[in-house]
Design a protein around this motif. Structure first.
Motif, short mmCIF file in Angstrom:
data_model
loop_
_atom_site.label_atom_id
_atom_site.label_comp_id
_atom_site.label_asym_id
_atom_site.label_seq_id
_atom_site.Cartn_x
_atom_site.Cartn_y
_atom_site.Cartn_z
N GLU A 1 120.89 5.42 18.80
CA GLU A 1 121.10 4.14 18.14
C GLU A 1 120.56 3.03 19.04
N LEU B 1 120.87 -1.08 19.40
CA LEU B 1 121.46 -2.35 18.97
C LEU B 1 120.47 -3.44 19.35
N SER C 1 120.41 -7.96 14.38
CA SER C 1 121.64 -7.34 14.89
C SER C 1 122.53 -6.84 13.76
N GLY D 1 121.62 -1.27 11.53
CA GLY D 1 121.76 -0.12 12.41
C GLY D 1 120.39 0.48 12.64
N TRP D 2 119.84 0.30 13.82
CA TRP D 2 118.51 0.80 14.15
C TRP D 2 118.63 2.17 14.80
N GLN D 3 117.65 3.05 14.51
CA GLN D 3 117.65 4.40 15.07
C GLN D 3 116.31 4.70 15.72
N ALA E 1 123.64 5.35 22.73
CA ALA E 1 123.44 3.98 22.25
C ALA E 1 122.68 3.18 23.30
N GLY F 1 114.92 0.82 10.91
CA GLY F 1 116.20 0.40 10.34
C GLY F 1 116.05 -0.12 8.94
N SER G 1 118.60 -2.29 5.70
CA SER G 1 119.85 -2.87 5.24
C SER G 1 119.66 -3.33 3.80
#
Length: 174
Positions: free
Chosen positions: A6, A8, A25, A28-30, A41, A125, A127
């Protein structure tokens, strides 16, 4: 699905082609490219550093163990552990326990260490709160721990990246 790490992305980090009215922010970035992915993380800071989350653990107190057991509707920690050892996986899932063993440890302290990155990694990511079905993909480039650039790699579904801040550059240099 597989393992991933992950990332942040802190407030203040500018991402190319990212909507100006949204914050990176909030996503959730991977990534999978810093060593072997291990559900670790990392944090990309506004001052261009990459930090790695570390944790120190301690044994749960009797009261903490009892609280966990009670959350799963058991009279005691021992009863909870015994059920998990003997139960069929379907029974565990039906009770909302999951397949992992009861953990007698808990996080005592969490802190961030400088990862001193040299090289690059991709992070991805999405959203639905920002844009339904749209995936952002970036590459972060580091030299001896300092962020040099973040490059927009494109989208992976949803709309077109040209619909999002088309005047914005595809690379932000730091």
């Amino acid at each position: 699905m597989g393992l991933y790490d992950e990332v942040l992305v802190a407030d203040g980090v500018r991402l190319p082609k990212f909507p100006a009215d949204a914050s990176p922010s909030d996503i959730g970035w991977q990534m999978k490219e810093i060593g072997r992915p291990a559900m670790q993380a990392y944090k990309l800071t506004a001052d261009g550093r990459l930090l790695r989350r570390e944790r120190e653990f301690r044994e749960k107190t009797s009261a903490e163990k009892q609280a966990v057991a009670a959350d799963h509707r058991f009279e005691s920690w021992d009863e909870y552990v015994s059920f998990c050892d003997d139960a069929d996986p379907d029974d565990r899932i039906q009770r909302g326990i999951g397949l992992g063993a009861p953990d007698s440890r808990t996080v005592d302290e969490e802190f961030w260490l400088d990862h001193n990155m040299h090289g690059s990694f991709e992070f991805h990511g999405r959203s639905d709160d920002i844009e339904d079905g749209f995936h952002w993909s970036y590459e972060a480039r580091f030299t001896r721990g300092e962020l040099d650039a973040i490059v927009f790699l494109g989208e992976r579904g949803g709309g077109s990246p040209d619909e999002y801040r088309p005047e914005a550059p595809v690379c932000v240099e730091f």
